[in-house]
Motif scaffolding. Sequence first.
Motif, PDB file in Angstrom:
ATOM      1  N   LEU A  77     -53.089 -84.155-103.070  1.00  0.00           N
ATOM      2  CA  LEU A  77     -52.275 -83.055-103.400  1.00  0.00           C
ATOM      3  C   LEU A  77     -50.633 -83.568-102.809  1.00  0.00           C
ATOM      4  CD1 LEU A  77     -54.019 -80.532-102.614  1.00  0.00           C
ATOM      5  CD2 LEU A  77     -53.548 -81.326-104.856  1.00  0.00           C
TER       6      LEU A  77
ATOM      7  N   VAL B 222     -51.967 -84.891 -97.942  1.00  0.00           N
ATOM      8  CA  VAL B 222     -52.617 -83.135 -98.375  1.00  0.00           C
ATOM      9  C   VAL B 222     -54.048 -83.701 -99.507  1.00  0.00           C
ATOM     10  CG1 VAL B 222     -52.666 -81.185 -98.851  1.00  0.00           C
ATOM     11  CG2 VAL B 222     -51.521 -81.941 -97.520  1.00  0.00           C
TER      12      VAL B 222
ATOM     13  N   ALA C 185     -57.438 -77.189 -99.781  1.00  0.00           N
ATOM     14  CA  ALA C 185     -56.266 -77.669 -99.912  1.00  0.00           C
ATOM     15  C   ALA C 185     -56.628 -78.677 -98.022  1.00  0.00           C
ATOM     16  CB  ALA C 185     -54.902 -77.253 -99.604  1.00  0.00           C
TER      17      ALA C 185
ATOM     18  N   VAL D  10     -48.733 -69.701 -96.382  1.00  0.00           N
ATOM     19  CA  VAL D  10     -50.187 -70.868 -96.645  1.00  0.00           C
ATOM     20  C   VAL D  10     -51.154 -70.831 -95.481  1.00  0.00           C
ATOM     21  CG1 VAL D  10     -51.084 -73.102 -96.561  1.00  0.00           C
ATOM     22  CG2 VAL D  10     -49.346 -72.956 -97.925  1.00  0.00           C
TER      23      VAL D  10
ATOM     24  N   LEU E 136     -56.638 -75.722 -95.203  1.00  0.00           N
ATOM     25  CA  LEU E 136     -55.347 -74.829 -95.900  1.00  0.00           C
ATOM     26  C   LEU E 136     -56.000 -74.120 -97.030  1.00  0.00           C
ATOM     27  CD1 LEU E 136     -52.370 -77.757 -94.914  1.00  0.00           C
ATOM     28  CD2 LEU E 136     -53.303 -75.164 -93.990  1.00  0.00           C
ATOM     29  N   ASP E 137     -54.734 -72.517 -97.037  1.00  0.00           N
ATOM     30  CA  ASP E 137     -55.202 -72.820 -99.056  1.00  0.00           C
ATOM     31  C   ASP E 137     -55.184 -73.360 -99.699  1.00  0.00           C
ATOM     32  OD1 ASP E 137     -55.571 -69.903 -98.605  1.00  0.00           O
ATOM     33  OD2 ASP E 137     -53.710 -69.271 -97.969  1.00  0.00           O
ATOM     34  N   LEU E 138     -55.417 -73.745-101.196  1.00  0.00           N
ATOM     35  CA  LEU E 138     -55.385 -74.497-101.837  1.00  0.00           C
ATOM     36  C   LEU E 138     -54.607 -73.453-102.687  1.00  0.00           C
ATOM     37  CD1 LEU E 138     -55.729 -76.779-104.024  1.00  0.00           C
ATOM     38  CD2 LEU E 138     -56.997 -75.494-104.860  1.00  0.00           C
ATOM     39  N   ALA E 139     -52.729 -74.245-103.569  1.00  0.00           N
ATOM     40  CA  ALA E 139     -51.680 -74.027-104.074  1.00  0.00           C
ATOM     41  C   ALA E 139     -51.514 -74.633-104.773  1.00  0.00           C
ATOM     42  CB  ALA E 139     -50.782 -73.749-103.269  1.00  0.00           C
TER      43      ALA E 139
ATOM     44  N   LEU F 203     -45.233 -73.363-102.237  1.00  0.00           N
ATOM     45  CA  LEU F 203     -45.816 -73.600-102.863  1.00  0.00           C
ATOM     46  C   LEU F 203     -46.415 -72.925-103.559  1.00  0.00           C
ATOM     47  CD1 LEU F 203     -47.879 -75.558-100.354  1.00  0.00           C
ATOM     48  CD2 LEU F 203     -46.241 -76.528-102.014  1.00  0.00           C
TER      49      LEU F 203
HETATM   50  N1  ADE Z   1     -48.952 -80.236-101.084  1.00  0.00           N
HETATM   51  C1  ADE Z   1     -49.380 -79.832-100.010  1.00  0.00           C
HETATM   52  N2  ADE Z   1     -50.182 -78.650 -99.167  1.00  0.00           N
HETATM   53  C2  ADE Z   1     -51.007 -78.676-100.613  1.00  0.00           C
HETATM   54  C3  ADE Z   1     -51.275 -76.997-100.604  1.00  0.00           C
HETATM   55  N3  ADE Z   1     -51.483 -76.192 -99.109  1.00  0.00           N
HETATM   56  N4  ADE Z   1     -51.987 -76.641-101.554  1.00  0.00           N
HETATM   57  C4  ADE Z   1     -51.176 -77.302-102.706  1.00  0.00           C
HETATM   58  N5  ADE Z   1     -50.528 -78.475-102.562  1.00  0.00           N
HETATM   59  C5  ADE Z   1     -50.222 -78.807-101.439  1.00  0.00           C
END
Ligand code: ADE
Length: 322
Positions: free
Chosen positions: A40, A48, A61, A96, A112-115, A165
Motif C-alpha cells: 500500500l 505498508v 494495513a 488510523v 492498523l486500520d486499512l484505509a 487517508l
Molecule cells: N498507506 C499507509 N498506511 C495505510 C493504511 N493504513 N491503509 C491504506 N494505505 C496505507
Amino acid sequence: EEWKERGAAVSTRQEVDANGRPVSKVVKKGVKDFNFGRTLGEGSYSTVLAATDRQTLREYAIKVLDKRHIIKEKKVKYVNIEKDTLNRLTDHPGIVRLYYTFQDERSLYFVLDLASGGELLGTLKKMGTFDEECTRFYGAQILDSIAYMHSRGIIHRDLKPENVLLDDKMHTKITDFGTAKILGLNGGQDGSRPAGDPMDGAETDRAVSFVGTAEYVSPELLTDKNACKASDLWAFGCIIYQLLAGRPPFKAANEYLTFQKIVALDYTFPDGFPEVARDLIERLLVLDPAKRLPIDHIKNHQFFDGIIWGKGLWKQKAPRLR
Ligand code: ADE
C-alpha cells in the motif's frame, strides 16, 4: 531489549485439552495469523502491506518496519513515539487505529486500520481541486480528528494531504504519528515510562531538531524551533487552502525559499477563491500561534455552516467529488 512489548494485544483461541474438553487460550497475534497481500505504501524505514486476519478474515494495513535499518539510522525513538501516540488515540474514527503490534527477528509489525481509498492527496490530484462542499466535509473530519488528538495531549506536527487517508466510505483517517509530540512528556520523567528507559529525553531532543514537510511547516517551528497545538492548525489552514486551490499556499523551488515565504507570510489567493474560505484561512495562517483561531472558533466559523459536529459527522455520507 530495545523493543519492549507493553499492553499485550491478544485474542483467544479455542483448543481442546488432554481430556478433549474445549478450553479458550489467550494468544498474542503474530505474523502467522495474517495473509499478506499487496503493497500500500513505502517509506524509508517501513513498508505498508494489505493483510487479512486468517481467523476473522478482517482486512488490515500492516506497517512492517526493518529493525536493523531503524537502529542503524537511530530512529528507534520515532518508532516508539508512533506506537505510544497510536496507543493513546484508539477511540476516534478519524485516526488510523493500532490493533496489534508484534515482531520477529527482522521486523516490527503495526497492525492498523486499512484505509482502502489511499491518500487524500491522490484524490485531490485526480480532481485538481475540490469544491466548497467537499472541502467543508473533508476539512470538518480532519478538524474533528485534530481536536481529539489535542484533547489527548498529542500534536501531530506533520499534517498534510499525504497523511490523511480515506477509507471505503471516503471518510478521513489521519496517519503517520512517527513525528508527533506527546505533551506533558518532560523527558520521560512524568511516570509514563520507567526510569532509565531509552526514550528518556527523546522529546526534548527532537523538539529542537525536527522539521516536518516544508510546505506545511509553521513559522514558529522555523523561528523558535518549537511546535505547539496551534502548529497543527497552521497546517490545517494550508490543507484547506490546497483543497480549494489545488496547490499549497507556500511553495517554492526549494525548501529554503519555501521557508522564506512562510516566515514572511508571503502567499496570495487565486482569482475566484471563495470569500468565506479566504476569511477562515486568513485567521489560521497567522504568524503568531497565540493569535491563530482556536478549534472551537474554527468549528463555529461561517465556512463550516451546516456541519453537525460530533459523532454524526462520521455517519454522514461523503459528498460526490466535484
Ligand atoms: N498507506 C499507509 N498506511 C495505510 C493504511 N493504513 N491503509 C491504506 N494505505 C496505507
